[in-house]
Design an enzyme around this catalytic site. Structure first.
Site, PDB file in Angstrom:
ATOM      1  N   LEU A  28       0.818  -1.213   0.000  1.00 21.14           N
ATOM      2  CA  LEU A  28       0.000   0.000   0.000  1.00 21.14           C
ATOM      3  C   LEU A  28       0.848   1.257   0.000  1.00 21.14           C
ATOM      4  O   LEU A  28       0.319   2.357  -0.061  1.00 21.14           O
ATOM      5  CB  LEU A  28      -0.937  -0.022   1.214  1.00 21.14           C
ATOM      6  CG  LEU A  28      -1.756  -1.314   1.358  1.00 21.14           C
ATOM      7  CD1 LEU A  28      -2.634  -1.251   2.602  1.00 21.14           C
ATOM      8  CD2 LEU A  28      -2.589  -1.579   0.118  1.00 21.14           C
ATOM      9  N   ARG A  29       2.174   1.103   0.114  1.00 20.21           N
ATOM     10  CA  ARG A  29       3.163   2.183   0.016  1.00 20.21           C
ATOM     11  C   ARG A  29       3.184   3.126   1.211  1.00 20.21           C
ATOM     12  O   ARG A  29       4.025   4.021   1.252  1.00 20.21           O
ATOM     13  CB  ARG A  29       2.957   2.986  -1.265  1.00 20.21           C
ATOM     14  CG  ARG A  29       3.053   2.163  -2.545  1.00 20.21           C
ATOM     15  CD  ARG A  29       4.340   1.368  -2.601  1.00 20.21           C
ATOM     16  NE  ARG A  29       4.570   0.766  -3.924  1.00 20.21           N
ATOM     17  CZ  ARG A  29       5.475  -0.164  -4.162  1.00 20.21           C
ATOM     18  NH1 ARG A  29       6.226  -0.613  -3.172  1.00 20.21           N
ATOM     19  NH2 ARG A  29       5.639  -0.651  -5.374  1.00 20.21           N
ATOM     20  N   HIS A  59       9.548 -16.022   0.438  1.00 19.68           N
ATOM     21  CA  HIS A  59       9.770 -15.585  -0.942  1.00 19.68           C
ATOM     22  C   HIS A  59      11.022 -16.324  -1.411  1.00 19.68           C
ATOM     23  O   HIS A  59      12.143 -15.917  -1.111  1.00 19.68           O
ATOM     24  CB  HIS A  59       9.948 -14.068  -1.010  1.00 19.68           C
ATOM     25  CG  HIS A  59       8.761 -13.315  -0.510  1.00 19.68           C
ATOM     26  ND1 HIS A  59       7.848 -12.724  -1.355  1.00 19.68           N
ATOM     27  CD2 HIS A  59       8.314 -13.071   0.744  1.00 19.68           C
ATOM     28  CE1 HIS A  59       6.902 -12.141  -0.645  1.00 19.68           C
ATOM     29  NE2 HIS A  59       7.161 -12.343   0.642  1.00 19.68           N
ATOM     30  N   ASP A  98      -0.448  -9.281  -5.649  1.00 23.94           N
ATOM     31  CA  ASP A  98       0.918  -8.758  -5.507  1.00 23.94           C
ATOM     32  C   ASP A  98       0.954  -7.305  -5.973  1.00 23.94           C
ATOM     33  O   ASP A  98       1.848  -6.886  -6.715  1.00 23.94           O
ATOM     34  CB  ASP A  98       1.920  -9.604  -6.277  1.00 23.94           C
ATOM     35  CG  ASP A  98       3.349  -9.432  -5.769  1.00 23.94           C
ATOM     36  OD1 ASP A  98       3.508  -9.048  -4.594  1.00 23.94           O
ATOM     37  OD2 ASP A  98       4.296  -9.645  -6.534  1.00 23.94           O
ATOM     38  N   HIS A 158       3.064   2.215  -8.627  1.00 22.35           N
ATOM     39  CA  HIS A 158       4.219   3.082  -8.845  1.00 22.35           C
ATOM     40  C   HIS A 158       3.777   4.387  -9.496  1.00 22.35           C
ATOM     41  O   HIS A 158       2.761   4.437 -10.206  1.00 22.35           O
ATOM     42  CB  HIS A 158       5.241   2.415  -9.767  1.00 22.35           C
ATOM     43  CG  HIS A 158       6.013   1.292  -9.138  1.00 22.35           C
ATOM     44  ND1 HIS A 158       6.839   1.479  -8.049  1.00 22.35           N
ATOM     45  CD2 HIS A 158       6.094  -0.019  -9.454  1.00 22.35           C
ATOM     46  CE1 HIS A 158       7.391   0.312  -7.720  1.00 22.35           C
ATOM     47  NE2 HIS A 158       6.942  -0.603  -8.558  1.00 22.35           N
TER      48      HIS A 158
END
Length: 417
Positions: free
Chosen positions: A64-65, A180, A306, A310
């Protein structure tokens, strides 16, 4: 508010329901499926014939930044996008700024999510302090603060002994480890799948062994420690086979795949298409087919977005210098429905992969329409076709490789509590 949803096709994979039924909500909960209970009077009625009524979608991984990269997006903007996409619960990885390695950061995220009011946010705590792989985070405190699992984000841990201790520590607190899979030495500074396409474009290639070596190591450590583990965004056919074999031996492991890895392959990065630069990278058609087989057989139980929004400049650099990731919340449902069109999944199994299955992995009571469960609902028109454009993306991030695609399935209502 008491709400009655009338005339829709209720699909609740978690309870095995697929029928034309009414749904009645009150006190933030589901009070009845079918006829309304005695004395129930709705304050609002939604007539939705021809629509599917299912549990609110649960997205296993969305960045969500906020905090730290608010120039890309915020919790408010991305939970609004989630609501537009029928997603009521988002799981946030720990690689924020500051890193989610203390209860204070967990509390801040929960508070900001509550203030936004558009979706629920669940949090993965950091496996190591600062995600640096040098010192274990206080996993017990993170679990007590409400973290649904622990992860080291996209930062590989090269020290196998350290990873062993991290899994032992997580098992002590009954926390699921979200992995990951990437070998530290093989995955550094690689931007595309190692193969003919990367060679032709002159891009540094990431071999499939970067994933399979890490999967093999982590499966052996899971077997030794007994910790519950979830493999995030698998990308290779061989890794799916390895997880299938581990599940057959009874190891407590699950796995997910991203929606874009089920539809795109490395050929899509031709002409240095930076919107197709993702981490881990797009693989071959053989790998994509293996991922599809994995979700058909149930080895892979969950599809995630995912989501990585940006700003425009992040994708304007040369391919290897551009930032990886796609804005993916609003394509999660239609890309999942596309698997039904391709004959990969039936509708019930497709919806299970984005509702009840991820909720089960996270240990939540979401993802189901059972009486007494939270009234988190997604209503969508399965026959509505629409084209994704930069203008109709609600997310602050417009970086999607699917812009211009005609998609099926449009959300008409999202109800949160």
């Amino acid at each position: 508010m008491r709400i009655s949803i009338l005339g829709g096709r209720i699909i609740d994979p978690g309870n095995g329901i697929d029928a034309i039924l009414d749904l009645h909500l009150g006190e933030d909960r589901i009070v009845a499926v079918g006829p309304a209970p005695d004395g129930f009077t709705a304050d609002r009625t939604l007539q939705v014939p021809g629509h599917v009524v299912c549990p609110g979608l649960v997205d296993l991984r969305a960045r969500l930044r906020e905090p730290g990269h608010e120039h890309k997006a915020t919790i408010a903007s991305e939970t609004r996008a989630a609501a537009a996409a029928g997603i009521t619960t988002l799981c946030c990885p720990p690689d924020t700024v500051p890193v989610i390695d203390t209860p204070a950061v967990v509390e801040m995220l929960h508070r900001r999510a509550a203030d936004s009011g558009h979706a629920k946010i669940e949090v993965l705590g950091a496996m190591t302090q600062g995600l640096e792989g040098k010192q274990l985070a206080e996993m017990g405190a993170l679990g007590a603060a409400g973290c649904v699992g622990i992860s080291n984000g996209l930062q590989p841990i090269s020290d196998t002994e350290f990873m062993l201790h991290a899994m032992e520590y997580a098992a002590t607190f009954n926390l699921t480890v979200f992995l990951h899979a990437a070998d530290y030495w093989l995955a550094r500074d690689r931007s595309a799948h190692e193969g003919a396409v990367a060679t032709r474009l002159g891009l540094p290639g990431l071999p499939e062994t970067a994933e399979t070596i890490a999967v093999a190591r982590d499966l052996l450590l899971v077997e030794q420690t007994g910790v519950s583990a979830h493999f995030c965004h698998l990308t290779t056919d061989r890794a799916v086979e390895m997880v299938a074999q581990a599940q057959a031996r009874g190891l407590p492991v699950t796995a997910d795949v991203t929606a874009h890895h089920l539809h795109l392959i490395d050929l899509d990065i031709a002409n240095f298409h930076t919107q197709c630069r993702v981490c881990p990278p797009l693989r071959t058609q053989r790998d994509r087919d293996g991922l599809r087989r994995g979700i058909t057989t149930g080895v892979i139980s969950t599809i995630s977005s995912d989501h990585q929004p940006h700003e425009l400049d992040a994708k304007l650099a040369p391919f290897s210098a551009s930032e990886p990731g796609t804005s993916a919340l609003e394509t999660l449902l239609p890309l999942t429905l596309h698997l039904e069109d391709d004959g990969i999944l039936d509708l019930n199994t497709a919806l299970a992969s984005i509702t009840s299955n991820p909720a089960c992995i996270l240990g939540l009571e979401a993802g189901t329409l059972g009486v007494g469960k939270p009234a988190d609902i997604c209503i969508f028109d399965p026959q509505r076709y629409w084209t994704l454009t930069e203008e109709n993306i609600v997310s602050r991030g417009h970086n999607s490789p699917f812009i211009g695609w005609e998609l099926r399935g449009r959300v008409s209502h999202t109800l949160l509590g």
